[in-house]
Design a protein around this motif. Structure first.
Motif, mmCIF file in Angstrom:
data_model
loop_
_atom_site.group_PDB
_atom_site.id
_atom_site.type_symbol
_atom_site.label_atom_id
_atom_site.label_comp_id
_atom_site.label_asym_id
_atom_site.label_seq_id
_atom_site.Cartn_x
_atom_site.Cartn_y
_atom_site.Cartn_z
ATOM 1 N N UNK A 432 0.926 -1.104 0.170
ATOM 2 C CA UNK A 432 -0.106 -0.050 0.250
ATOM 3 C C UNK A 432 0.868 1.112 0.003
ATOM 4 N N UNK A 433 1.572 1.844 0.477
ATOM 5 C CA UNK A 433 2.727 2.531 0.792
ATOM 6 C C UNK A 433 4.294 1.715 0.776
ATOM 7 N N UNK A 434 4.188 2.442 -0.315
ATOM 8 C CA UNK A 434 6.062 1.680 -0.830
ATOM 9 C C UNK A 434 7.298 2.970 -0.758
ATOM 10 N N UNK A 435 7.987 3.169 -0.010
ATOM 11 C CA UNK A 435 9.548 4.065 -0.014
ATOM 12 C C UNK A 435 10.852 3.305 0.627
ATOM 13 N N UNK A 436 11.583 3.786 0.554
ATOM 14 C CA UNK A 436 13.011 3.772 0.437
ATOM 15 C C UNK A 436 13.270 3.443 2.698
ATOM 16 N N UNK A 437 12.963 4.994 2.271
ATOM 17 C CA UNK A 437 13.019 5.544 3.924
ATOM 18 C C UNK A 437 11.293 6.366 4.426
ATOM 19 N N UNK A 438 11.505 5.839 5.736
ATOM 20 C CA UNK A 438 10.170 6.603 6.132
ATOM 21 C C UNK A 438 11.304 6.990 8.057
ATOM 22 N N UNK A 439 10.580 9.427 7.122
ATOM 23 C CA UNK A 439 12.377 9.685 8.650
ATOM 24 C C UNK A 439 10.875 11.041 8.730
#
Length: 731
Positions: A432-439
């Motif tokens: 659903x939510x695809x990202x390399x980095x969450x900050x």
């Protein structure tokens, strides 16, 4: 002064929640300026269906426009255009290749602080009795669809506004009851080979200059539909191309954009086949998103009603917004009754999706995303086969999500009603939510009444119903909430899972969770309500949180009435066979270590079986809550209530080391850790006697604890030494 670690973590979680909200509001998105409201245009005052093209400038009245070429709208000028009942045709057979459109370009440049208001109503409609080809003939004689090889893009409605858009321009464009194709005969056939019904209503000039602070309002109602008037028959084939292509295709800066679509891009035909194409493609195709506000509403859009539907490397809806880096932006997406499929015989999806990447961005910084999908991507058919594809894939795809707030709600989404469902290396809902980095961000994903299956036979091979609500590499200084409520349930005569799951990795973080607060809740999820269950090398639920390392964080996982097989009231003649599998596997799986982490893991009324017969081979109902290679300064609170129980007419067969439940906690090397475990009415067979109860297994040294009753708590303190302690719950 030294504070207890649990208080530090609790304070950190509260601070992160507050900071994430602050970052997405005070330091991020700014409230948009008010855009002047342009008047509602109408063709209703015109007599009959007379083709009419009218123009009004300034405060003047509408007058006939003797169109020769597109006009320019000067700085601060106000222009309105009416296109009423124009270019409607009846076609028997036609091949339209090359450029051009029935409704051509109307406007070139729009000056600074100018206003432009366009209405196209009941125009560019086609009644088709034979075959119409828009673009290249990419359909071979044997029925094979090919990708287009020439740059050809004919359309019914073309690039109405193409040129420069000045700073502060205010533009409104409405399309009503237009660009529809009606299949009037059984053999009528629309083929699209690179063309479209509606193409790029707004396009930039050759220099692709950025429009500064514009207001853009696009509304498309009852348009770009393919429908049949005959009782049966009719065909739509797409070999490159789409029904609607990029309504807004240009770079913007600090723009206010609204897109509303209602009862649009729907298809009713006997057969629908799409290869390398879409029904709706990239409503907004732009560059960097800097301070923009997007509000997109789709209702009754991209639905299919047919005898059969084939999707090959294609989608019904692809990328509502395709952009670069987003900074201080706001995205509000509302989809209701979208991409629904009702096919009499079969639906086949190969390397494609019904809905793919609602937001495809390079990155998201100091921004807000609010997505709500209701009644989207549902399928009713006799046979649904998914091969390396999905029904819903990635509502948000970005490289990095920094100082932002993301909320996605999927309500009644990707449900299947069919005789046969086959998934091979695919999913109903994926990432659903695809990202390399969450900050420094705040993310929430909710599944409500979604990814449920009602079928006779369900086969899943290397696939899932739901895979990875969150997929990333690092999750830092952020909060995350993932909720499943009545999701990924199966009602079937037979369910077979091989190297797959119903729910796989609700949270999949490749490397590190640090300084974060993670909450995962499952209620009434991944249940098998009827029929026989066969699992080989798979699970109903696998790894709710999967990460390499986790430190200075809090984790809360709550599971209730989940991963239940059978019906306690009417168990029926249900057979359950597990080979190298489990109903639930590893709540929290760490490839390396956990440190300074507090975890509350609770399961109730879950992983239970009511069946005629039960056969386990190298399997168990409930696997490890926590599996880690190393751990230091951690607190784990584990609670198990009325779970991992079997009720069967025949005695369960436990073969080759099978158990009802495996170890609750497994940490290979541990120091300064605290584990509290409570087990109530769990690990039972036929509710009579306990079988092999779950254990806490840790390498280290523990202060001896007295044996506890099966319903009591067991706690141990662990510090770094060199011997192994295995403490069994219940003595």
């Amino acid at each position: 002064m030294k504070y207890p670690y649990s208080l530090v973590v609790a304070a950190l979680g509260a601070m992160l929640s507050a900071n994430a909200q602050s970052n997405t509001q005070a330091n991020g998105y700014q409230a948009p300026r008010a855009c002047p409201v342009l008047p509602q245009l109408s063709c209703a005052s015109l007599a009959g269906q007379t083709p009419t093209l009218l123009i009004a400038r300034g405060q003047g009245q509408f007058s006939p426009w003797n169109y020769v070429q597109p006009i320019d709208v000067a700085e601060r000028e106000s222009v309105s255009v009416l296109v009423c009942n124009m270019e409607n045709h009846s076609v028997q057979s036609k091949h339209w290749e090359g450029a051009g459109a029935l409704i051509p370009q109307l406007v070139r440049n729009v000056g600074a602080n100018a206003s432009l208001n366009i209405l196209v109503d009941n125009s560019a409609n086609v009644n088709l009795s034979g075959r119409l080809t828009l673009g290249e003939n990419t359909l071979q004689a044997d029925g094979t669809l090919l990708e287009q090889t020439r740059d050809t893009h004919p359309s019914l409605i073309g690039r109405l506004v193409q040129g420069h858009m000045g700073a502060g321009a205010n533009v409104k464009l409405e399309v009503r009851r237009s660009a529809n194709v009606t299949l009037t005969q059984t053999g009528a056939h629309l083929h699209i080979g690179g063309g479209s019904l509606i193409d790029q209503l707004f396009s930039p000039a050759a220099d692709n200059a950025t429009a500064q602070q514009p207001c853009v309002d696009v509304r498309v109602d009852d348009s770009a539909n393919v429908q049949r008037s005959a009782a049966s028959g009719g065909q739509l084939t797409v070999g490159s191309g789409q029904l609607i292509n990029e309504l807004l295709d240009r770079p913007l800066n600090q723009a206010q954009v609204q897109v509303h679509m209602n009862r649009t891009a729907n298809v009713t035909a006997q057969q629908v086949r799409i290869f390398k194409g879409e029904l709706v493609d990239e409503l907004v195709d732009t560059g960097e998103v800097n301070g923009d506000h997007y509000k997109l509403n789709l209702t009754d859009v991209a639905a299919i009603k047919s005898q059969e539907l084939h999707i090959d490397d294609a989608e019904l809806i692809d990328e509502l917004v395709d952009g670069g880096a987003a900074h201080k932006a706001w995205f509000e997406l509302r989809l209701e009754r979208v991409a629904k499929v009702n096919a009499d015989t079969q639906v086949r999806i190969h390397e494609g999706e019904l809905v793919d990447e609602l937001l495809d961005l390079q990155s998201l910084d100091a921004s807000t995303v609010d997505s709500r999908l209701t009644d989207v991507g549902n399928v009713v058919t006799k046979e649904l086969r998914i091969t390396e594809g999905d029904l819903i894939d990635e509502t948000l795809d970005a490289e990095n999500i920094i100082s932002s707030g993301v909320s996605t709600t999927l309500r009644n989404v990707a449900n299947v009603q069919a005789d046969v469902l086959s998934i091979w290396e695919g999913e109903l809902i994926d990432e659903v939510v695809d990202a390399e980095k969450f900050d420094r961000s705040r993310v929430r994903v909710d599944f409500i009444g979604s990814a449920n299956v009602d079928a006779k036979q369900v086969d899943i091979h290397q696939g899932e119903l739901v895979d990875e609500a969150i997929d990333g590499a690092d999750y830092l200084a952020s909060t995350l909430t993932v909720g499943f409520d009545n999701a990924a349930n199966v009602r079937a005569t037979r369910l077979s899972i091989r190297e797959g799951e119903l729910v796989d990795e609700a949270v999949d973080i490749e490397s590190l969770i640090q300084d974060s607060n993670i909450t995962v809740t499952l209620q009434n999820t991944a249940n098998v309500r009827e029929g026989n269950l066969h699992i080989v090398d798979g699970e109903l639920i696998d790894e709710l949180v999967d990460v390499q390392q986790a430190q200075r964080s809090t984790l809360n996982i709550t599971v209730g009435h989940t991963a239940v097989v059978g019906n306690p009231v009417l168990p029926g003649k249900v057979g359950v066979e597990l080979t190298r599998g489990s109903l639930m596997d590893e709540f929290f799986d760490l490839g390396d270590k956990l440190g300074q982490l507090t975890a509350q893991l609770s399961i109730a009324d879950s992983a239970n079986v009511w069946a005629e017969s039960i056969r386990f081979d190298q399997s168990q109902l409930l696997h490890e809550f926590v599996d880690a290679a190393r751990g230091k300064s951690f607190t784990l609170n584990v609670s198990v209530s009325r779970s991992a129980n079997t009720n069967s007419r025949q005695a369960p067969q436990l073969l080759n080391g099978s158990r009802i439940a495996a170890d609750l906690v497994s940490v290979a090397q541990a120091s300064e850790g605290r584990v509290t475990a409570s087990v109530l009415q769990s690990g039972m067979t036929n509710a009579l006697s306990p079988l092999a109860l779950p254990r806490v297994e840790v390498t280290g040294r523990a202060a001896p604890a007295p044996a506890e009753a099966e319903e009591g708590p067991v706690a141990g303190w662990f510090s770094a030494v060199w011997r192994r302690i295995v403490q069994a719950l219940g003595g």
